[in-house]
Design an enzyme around this catalytic site. Structure first.
Site, short mmCIF file in Angstrom:
data_model
loop_
_atom_site.label_atom_id
_atom_site.label_comp_id
_atom_site.label_asym_id
_atom_site.label_seq_id
_atom_site.Cartn_x
_atom_site.Cartn_y
_atom_site.Cartn_z
N PRO A 151 79.73 42.36 36.96
CA PRO A 151 78.69 42.56 35.86
C PRO A 151 78.43 41.17 35.20
CG PRO A 151 80.71 43.72 35.36
CD PRO A 151 80.81 43.21 36.44
N ASP A 152 77.40 40.82 34.61
CA ASP A 152 77.26 39.60 34.01
C ASP A 152 77.46 40.08 32.40
OD1 ASP A 152 74.90 40.94 32.93
OD2 ASP A 152 73.47 39.67 33.51
N PHE A 153 77.13 39.07 31.39
CA PHE A 153 77.51 39.27 30.30
C PHE A 153 76.52 39.99 29.27
CE2 PHE A 153 80.29 35.53 28.55
CZ PHE A 153 81.34 36.19 29.00
N ARG A 154 75.04 39.67 29.60
CA ARG A 154 74.03 40.22 28.72
C ARG A 154 73.19 41.16 29.23
NH1 ARG A 154 75.63 34.95 27.38
NH2 ARG A 154 76.08 34.60 25.30
N ASN A 207 80.45 30.17 36.53
CA ASN A 207 80.89 31.45 36.58
C ASN A 207 82.53 31.21 37.03
OD1 ASN A 207 78.58 32.89 36.57
ND2 ASN A 207 78.34 33.03 38.75
N ASP A 237 84.36 33.33 38.93
CA ASP A 237 84.76 34.46 39.96
C ASP A 237 85.29 33.72 41.39
OD1 ASP A 237 82.36 33.62 41.09
OD2 ASP A 237 81.41 35.33 40.26
N HIS A 297 83.30 26.23 33.56
CA HIS A 297 84.08 27.09 32.43
C HIS A 297 85.45 27.34 33.19
CE1 HIS A 297 80.16 28.21 30.13
NE2 HIS A 297 80.42 27.30 29.90
N CYS A 330 99.83 27.35 29.94
CA CYS A 330 100.23 27.79 28.91
C CYS A 330 99.00 27.47 27.94
CB CYS A 330 101.50 27.26 28.21
SG CYS A 330 101.69 27.64 26.57
N CYS A 343 100.82 24.92 25.04
CA CYS A 343 101.25 23.61 25.45
C CYS A 343 100.67 23.10 26.65
CB CYS A 343 102.68 23.50 25.32
SG CYS A 343 103.64 24.37 26.88
N CYS A 394 105.24 31.17 29.20
CA CYS A 394 105.10 29.80 29.43
C CYS A 394 106.71 29.49 29.53
CB CYS A 394 104.93 29.10 28.37
SG CYS A 394 104.87 27.20 28.55
N THR A 428 71.22 32.85 34.94
CA THR A 428 71.87 32.39 33.44
C THR A 428 70.89 32.65 32.41
OG1 THR A 428 72.84 30.80 32.28
CG2 THR A 428 71.30 29.92 33.85
N SER A 429 71.64 33.15 31.26
CA SER A 429 70.75 33.26 29.89
C SER A 429 70.58 32.00 29.28
CB SER A 429 71.19 34.44 29.18
OG SER A 429 72.43 33.90 28.82
N ASN A 483 65.42 33.90 37.98
CA ASN A 483 66.00 34.77 36.66
C ASN A 483 65.27 36.14 36.68
OD1 ASN A 483 68.55 34.70 35.17
ND2 ASN A 483 67.23 34.56 33.56
N ARG A 484 65.84 37.10 36.09
CA ARG A 484 65.14 38.12 35.81
C ARG A 484 64.18 38.04 34.55
NH1 ARG A 484 69.16 41.91 35.85
NH2 ARG A 484 68.59 42.88 37.97
P1 CNA Z 1 74.55 36.05 31.07
O1 CNA Z 1 74.52 35.58 29.79
O2 CNA Z 1 75.18 37.54 31.10
O3 CNA Z 1 73.16 35.79 31.60
C1 CNA Z 1 73.15 36.15 33.01
C2 CNA Z 1 71.43 36.20 33.51
O4 CNA Z 1 71.27 36.67 34.91
C3 CNA Z 1 70.80 36.95 32.56
O5 CNA Z 1 69.49 36.41 31.85
C4 CNA Z 1 70.23 38.03 33.39
O6 CNA Z 1 68.98 38.61 33.12
C5 CNA Z 1 70.38 37.49 34.82
N1 CNA Z 1 70.64 38.41 35.89
C6 CNA Z 1 71.54 38.94 36.09
N2 CNA Z 1 71.40 39.64 37.27
C7 CNA Z 1 70.53 39.45 37.95
C8 CNA Z 1 69.88 39.89 38.88
N3 CNA Z 1 70.15 40.44 39.99
N4 CNA Z 1 68.56 39.26 39.26
C9 CNA Z 1 67.95 38.14 38.22
N5 CNA Z 1 68.71 38.00 37.08
C10 CNA Z 1 69.81 38.52 36.88
O7 CNA Z 1 75.55 34.91 31.90
P2 CNA Z 1 75.63 33.48 31.80
O8 CNA Z 1 76.14 33.02 32.71
O9 CNA Z 1 74.17 32.89 31.27
O10 CNA Z 1 76.66 33.29 30.87
C11 CNA Z 1 77.47 32.31 30.98
C12 CNA Z 1 79.11 32.89 30.74
C13 CNA Z 1 79.13 34.17 31.66
C14 CNA Z 1 80.03 32.23 31.42
O11 CNA Z 1 80.92 31.79 30.47
C15 CNA Z 1 80.69 33.10 32.44
O12 CNA Z 1 82.11 32.33 32.49
C16 CNA Z 1 80.34 34.25 31.94
N6 CNA Z 1 80.66 35.38 32.94
C17 CNA Z 1 80.86 34.97 34.26
C18 CNA Z 1 81.08 36.14 35.43
C19 CNA Z 1 81.24 35.76 36.53
O13 CNA Z 1 82.24 34.56 36.99
N7 CNA Z 1 80.74 36.30 37.72
C20 CNA Z 1 80.77 37.31 34.97
C21 CNA Z 1 80.50 37.76 33.68
C22 CNA Z 1 80.42 36.70 32.79
#
Ligand code: CNA
Length: 443
Positions: free
Chosen positions: A142-145, A216, A218, A235, A243, A246, A267, A307-308, A331-332
């Protein structure tokens, strides 16, 4: 990993210009003027010369600015979920709709086709890709938002007061459990790269990828075979651990084993909690991030994916390419400078499901079969084991129920070394070698 925060000494002696801290305070990139709006960092004269050929091609491109209108976006500042210190799921921003919502409007193929044409014409030989969590949702992470499925909408199980607490270093210091619960789900090993990752690798395979900047953690970029020297994990990642106080290194596999077994890695030097080297809010970004000062001015195509653009300083990177360089958002939703109407000349976006869009793009480029083949070959490689080595007798851990600051285990030698190649994410590569994996900043 070369971390600017690898020790307190380094940290305090660093010139401020070489230390960039991750911030949850999203800058509203739609209000940031791109470098073309005033005297440029890179000089108008030079730009005119180097970009004249590109500009010619750009003049034939369609600018799909209508998309922003379709999706109801404009200059309205985003209500970033980063700035909502509330326990309830963050309210969807104006640019957010449910994944299956009919309000999601994919743009005409004009923009995508125009960029594909540029690539086929050989105009894009230094492609920079900026990626976020959206490239991994097709892998089941899952993503964040994203409303409904994003981590911020499913926080009950982490028992935290507000979404960002999960990546807040002070919160972690006090209670590492929320992050460790999330880490169990994100640790490399249980997810596979998807078509989007392989598309980026194909860019590399074709000799077109200057660098991939990913937010990401992952590890799927490495797992699909993108070599270290082409990758900036802005990131951090789970590949190393240290740690949180330290910065004494701790074997990543041991940290993983402890976290997976609901224990807390401790640590060996100061007995504070160890964490994977994922960059939290308030922590410095890795030194490798500074490659952007060379890469973005050199880029001749910027692709922004999944990315958002809410996390700084990463989000503002997209405004640092030269003014005539095409930027393609996949993006979406429209995000960052793509929320602005009309779009900047040379900006394109293709909105909708990312995997579908990337497949469409690959077909336009005639790369689809090669990507499928690359996937088949790579996927025959062994999936890294979650726990691949026997438990260590030297790395202390604490049972989660125990209070902080106490450990039943004895301390071992300070400065435990992380094992080479920890993280189990070694991949094959085609033309690429890992010899420059430690990537100097002088490339
Ligand atoms: P976010 O803020 O959750 O944004 C993700 C963006 O991707 C949004 O605009 C969504 O609409 C879009 N999106 C998601 N799925 C789809 C899809 N299938 N098709 C089209 N668009 C899609 O995440 P960001 O990456 O912008 O935020 C950065 C954070 C999220 C970083 O610091 C990461 O560490 C952190 N994160 C990483 C992971 C990972 O490593 N896979 C997972 C969750 C959060």
């Amino acid at each position: 990993m070369n971390r600017s925060r690898s020790s307190w000494d380094k940290k305090t002696s660093q010139a401020s210009v070489t230390r960039i801290t991750r911030s949850s305070q999203a800058r509203h990139t739609n209000h940031i003027e791109p470098p073309d709006s005033g005297p440029s960092l890179y000089g108008k004269q030079r730009r005119k010369q180097t970009d004249s050929a590109l500009a010619q091609n750009l003049s034939q491109m369609s600018v799909s600015g209508q998309d922003a209108l379709f999706t109801g976006k404009g200059k309205v500042p985003k209500a970033s979920s980063d700035s909502v210190p509330a326990p309830q799921p963050s309210a969807p921003r104006s640019d957010q709709t449910a994944p299956s919502s009919p309000a999601v409007k994919s743009s005409s193929q004009g923009g995508l086709a125009s960029v594909a044409r540029l690539v086929k014409l050989g105009r894009c030989k230094n492609v920079v890709v900026v990626a976020g969590a959206g490239i991994s949702t097709a892998s089941g992470i899952p993503d964040f938002r994203t409303p409904g499925t994003g981590l911020y909408a499913n926080l009950e199980k982490y028992n935290i007061p507000y979404p960002e607490a999960i990546f807040n270093i002070d919160y972690f210091s006090n209670d590492p459990q929320p992050f460790f619960s999330l880490a169990k789900a994100l640790y490399p090993g249980s997810h596979r790269p998807n078509y989007i990752h392989y598309f980026i690798r194909m860019l590399h395979h074709k000799g077109l990828l200057l660098r991939l900047y990913t937010q990401n953690i992952d590890g799927l970029e490495k797992l699909c075979g993108i070599p270290d020297e082409k990758l900036v994990e802005a990131h951090g990642s789970f590949a190393t651990a240290s740690c949180h106080l330290c910065y004494t290194p701790y074997p990543a596999e041991e940290a993983k084993r402890a976290i997976m077994n609901d224990n807390v890695p401790i640590c060996t030097f100061c007995a504070a909690t160890v964490k994977p080297d994922v960059v939290f809010f308030g922590e410095d970004l890795p030194q490798k991030y500074f490659l952007h000062t060379k890469d973005f001015p050199k880029a001749d195509l910027l692709i922004i994916m999944g990315t958002s653009l809410q996390i700084e300083p990463f989000a503002s990177l997209v405004n640092t390419v030269r003014s005539t360089v095409p930027r393609l958002l996949l993006n979406r939703h429209a995000v960052g400078p793509f929320e602005k109407v009309p779009l900047r000349r040379g900006d394109h976006m293709e909105l909708g499901n990312l995997e579908d869009t990337v497949r469409k793009f690959a077909e336009m480029l005639g790369w689809n079969n090669e990507i499928e083949e690359l996937m088949r070959n790579q996927e025959t490689l062994t999936i890294p084991a979650l726990v691949s080595s026997p438990p260590s007798q030297t790395c202390p851990i604490r049972a989660t129920a125990e209070p902080q600051g106490r450990t039943e285990t004895s301390r071992s030698i300070p400065g435990a070394q992380r094992p080479a190649g920890s993280g189990g994410e070694e991949t094959d590569s085609e033309t690429d070698s890992k010899s420059s994996a430690s990537s100097t900043l002088s490339n």
